[in-house]
Structures are given as C-alpha cells and as structure tokens.
Write a protein that holds these residues in place. Structure first.
Motif, mmCIF file in Angstrom:
data_model
loop_
_atom_site.group_PDB
_atom_site.id
_atom_site.type_symbol
_atom_site.label_atom_id
_atom_site.label_comp_id
_atom_site.label_asym_id
_atom_site.label_seq_id
_atom_site.Cartn_x
_atom_site.Cartn_y
_atom_site.Cartn_z
ATOM 1 N N SER A 234 -28.889 72.775 18.300
ATOM 2 C CA SER A 234 -29.768 71.774 17.672
ATOM 3 C C SER A 234 -29.280 71.333 16.311
ATOM 4 O O SER A 234 -29.797 70.351 15.767
ATOM 5 N N THR B 182 -38.065 70.033 11.743
ATOM 6 C CA THR B 182 -37.535 69.535 13.017
ATOM 7 C C THR B 182 -37.144 70.690 13.924
ATOM 8 O O THR B 182 -37.456 70.703 15.132
ATOM 9 N N ASP C 144 -38.840 71.800 17.531
ATOM 10 C CA ASP C 144 -37.959 71.936 18.684
ATOM 11 C C ASP C 144 -38.100 73.325 19.321
ATOM 12 O O ASP C 144 -38.173 73.463 20.555
#
Length: 473
Positions: free
Chosen positions: A387, A432, A436
C-alpha cells in the motif's frame, strides 16, 4: 543553633544574678533608691532570663500533631511575661521616688564603691546586650531579643543612677529620687517596645514590610500572572508565609506544581527563616486561543476532547470537536454530556457561536492483549508494503506489531518520511493506511502509526522497539 541559644540564655541568668546581688548590697548599704530600684530591676530581669531560658528550650521543639506550627510562640509568651514585670518594676520605682521627694527623710551616701558597682554593671550589661542581640539575630529568637532589650535598657538606667549619685555627692540629695524616676521612664519605654512587638506576634500581625518583600520576590517570576494574596505570620524564629498566585489556566498540573516550587525556593532564598505554602489559582490570560479556551472548558468538566476545529463562517465563529466518552454509555447520557460541554463553551465564547461535537468512544486503557500469530503479522506487513505507493510521503513501514485484545486487533508501526514533510501530510497518509487496513481486517479496533524523519544522508532515525509510539491516526 538551639545549643547556642540555651548557652547565651544561661549566661544571662548568671549575669543577672550577680548584678542583682551587687546592686541590692550597695543600695542597702548606701540607702540609694536609685541603686535599690536597679537591684529590683535586676531581680526581675533574673526572673525574666530564667523564663527566656525555658522558652528557648521549648520553642525549638519540632512541630507535632497538637502544634502543627511548632512551639515558637512560647518565646512570645515569655516575652509578654517579661513586659508585665517591666511595668511592675517601673510602677514601684516611680511610687517610691515620688514618696521620697515629697516626704524626704532618707539620707543617701555616695561612695566610690557604689559608683564602681554601677560602672561594672554597665560593662556587664553592654557585653550581655551585644551577645544576646547577636544570637537573637542569627537565630531569630524573640525571647533572646527581649533579653537584649532588657540589658540595653539597664545600661541607660544605670547611667541615670550614676547621675543621681553624682548629684548627691554635689549636695543635691533629691537627685537620687529624680534618678530613680528616670530609671522608671527607661523601664517603661523598654516595656512598651517589647510589649508592642510581642502582642503583634501573638495576634499574628505581619512584620512591617514583609508581605511587600514576599510579593516583590515572586511577582516577576516567569509564569506567574499575578499575586492574589500574601499572608505572613511569625511564630518564634519561623516566619510562616501563605501565597496565593495566579497562573494561566491552560497550564498542566505538572507545570503549575513546578511554578509553586519555584516560588517557594525564591522566597526561601530571600528569607531563610520562612516556611512557605503556595496555592495556584487559574486565570484566563489575554493570549489564550479559542482552542485553548475550548480545552480548558472541557477539562473543567472532566471531559476529553481532540480534533478541535475553529472557523469563521460569514463572520460567525464556528467550533467543532471530537468528544470522547465511555463507550458503554447510553446515547442519551453521552448526548447530555455533549450538551453540557457545548453550553459551557457558549458561556466562554459567546452565545452567538456555532458549536458542534462528534461523540466517540473513549479508548479503554485497561485492554490486555497477546501478540498475534506470525501468519497474520506477515499478511498485514505485506499489505502495508504493497500500500505504500498510494500513501504519499511514507517511505517504509517497520517495527510492525499486531496484538489481539478482547476488543479486537491493535496495530502499531513506524515509518520514515522526508525531512520537512508537514504533520498534516503525514497524518493523512497514516489515515489512508488505517482505512485500508480496516477494510481488509474489520476486527482492527486501533491503528497507531509513528513517523520519524530520515537523516539528510538517507539513514533513518528509529526509536527502540519498546519505545513509546505517538498516535498519528
């Protein structure tokens, strides 16, 4: 210090006893009222010095449950008793002198040895007064100060007796009685000075100028917004000082405690005899921000807030914040807390402002957990690494820890960012990652991401594995 006080007080007892015998002996042999009055004066001094000796022995005892301020005022009680003796002495001397002036009939003989006794007494008085004054100053003993005043007044009164004997020798027999009246005046003056000072101490009158000195010491200390009240009371050799100081209400408890200690040390440096007690009171300062004022109001209600947002919309102030409450509370109870805080903020900032709160559960500080199984740890590590390209400033993820608790999974990791990256950019990147992770593992209840800058040479600065992580989520 206590031993020195007792020694000098014992020396005064011996000196007073010797002078009493000498003055009475010469006064009776010569018929001098001046010498007899001086003998009586010395006899009372002897009793006073004995009281002083007992007083200084008791006054230095430490404070106890029944005497939380110590035993220092026993010296004041002894000094007050000495004052009464001084006035009794002066009254008898004045009465007898006036009777002799009116009735006459008492022949006074001025001899060289009567003069010699008076001169020796003056020398002894001078020495004792100097020693007593020195020790009284060093130990701040009111009883010894009273003794020093006694011996100082004896010097003057003995000098008046010498004048009276001189007048008798020159052929003025009433000079002795006049000298005795002079002695009574000196004794009254000494008694007045001692009594006024002693009564001031017993009624807790602050020594002149002391409160102003204390205020001057603390008012300019960094962090002190003002001096609300200063109270000073003497008790023997100790000066008790109570201070009420104003400090900014946004200070933490530790910072306020440090200010109190700083004020105590400053006063003790100026006045070593002081026992200082300091209380701090919160004050709204002119440089407080809106955020400061919101946090202060929340803390006053025992509530925790974060993410405070302050805006001006069309000239109107708008405040928003996250309010943390016990997650087990019913919504109506949580809403009542929120409404109470919102009302308090309106009281602080004005009723025309817009206040909005977001209620969220308070993190349970009592969670217990165990390390997650290696397979889960590896899966989350791989997912985070994959990620990274979409997280912006985060260059890597390391020191990953995953723990299982009764509430769910808790994930903690460290990451490196480029120097100069803003906190907002780092926070958004970790947010973020958190979203996720939670989309992949819904049982994650907490994500703690700690970031640190790289060195200019590319070597990262890392904290030890067990170090405290900063919540950037």
């Amino acid at each position: 210090m206590s031993s020195e006080k007792e020694t000098v007080a014992l020396g005064s007892i011996l000196a007073s006893g010797a002078m009493t015998v000498g003055k009475f002996g010469v006064g009776l042999s010569t018929g001098s009222l001046g010498l007899l009055s001086e003998g009586l004066h010395s006899l009372l001094d002897l009793g006073a010095t004995v009281m002083t000796w007992f007083a200084v022995r008791v006054s230095d005892k430490p404070a106890d449950a029944e005497h939380p301020y110590g035993h220092g005022k026993i010296e004041s009680v002894a000094a007050l008793a000495e004052t009464g003796l001084l006035f009794l002495t002066s009254g008898w001397i004045a009465y007898e002198a006036i009777r002799r002036l009116i009735d006459g009939g008492v022949e006074v003989e001025a001899t060289w040895w009567s003069v010699a006794v008076v001169v020796v007494c003056i020398a002894v008085d001078a020495y004792r007064a100097r020693e007593l004054a020195r020790v009284a100053k060093d130990t701040r003993s009111q009883a010894l100060e009273a003794d020093a005043l006694h011996f100082s007044s004896d010097i003057l009164s003995s000098a008046v007796v010498l004048v009276g004997l001189g007048l008798v020798w020159l052929g003025y027999p009433k000079g002795d009685a006049l000298a005795a009246i002079g002695v009574s005046v000196f004794v009254c003056h000494a008694g007045y000075q001692l009594g006024r000072r002693t009564i001031d101490t017993l009624i807790d009158a602050a020594p002149a100028g002391t409160a102003e000195r204390v205020e001057a010491v603390v008012r300019d200390l960094p962090g002190i917004a003002g001096v609300q009240r200063v109270r000073v009371r003497p008790a023997g050799s100790v000066l008790f000082v109570d201070l009420d100081l104003l400090v900014g209400r946004t200070l933490s408890l530790d910072a306020a405690a440090a200010l109190r200690e700083q004020a105590i040390q400053a006063v003790r440096t100026e006045m070593p005899e002081a026992e200082v007690s300091v209380a701090t009171h919160p004050l709204a300062l002119d440089d407080e921000t809106v955020m400061d004022r919101v946090v202060v109001r929340a803390a006053g209600l025992g509530l925790a807030v974060h993410h405070v947002t302050v805006q001006r919309v069309n000239g109107r102030l708008a405040v928003g914040f996250d309010l943390e409450v016990d997650g087990s509370l019913p919504i109506e109870a949580a809403h009542a807390l929120s409404s109470r805080l919102e009302a308090s903020i309106r009281d602080e900032l004005g009723t025309d402002i817009e206040v909005e709160s977001h209620i969220e559960p308070l993190q349970d500080s009592g969670l217990t957990g165990v390390d997650a199984e290696p397979k889960l740890l590896g899966a989350i590590a791989a997912h985070l690494s994959a990620s990274l390209p979409v997280t912006g400033p985060l260059r890597d993820v390391h020191n990953l820890r995953v723990r299982r608790s009764a509430a769910g999974l808790v994930v903690t990791f460290h990451s490196h960012v480029a120097p100069g990256t803003t906190v907002v950019a780092v926070h958004d990147a970790i947010d973020t990652l958190e979203r996720d992770l939670r989309s992949r593992w819904p049982d994650i209840v907490r994500v703690i991401g700690h970031s640190e800058p790289d060195h200019d040479d590319g070597q990262a600065v890392d904290k030890p594995r067990g170090g405290r992580a900063t919540d950037a989520a």
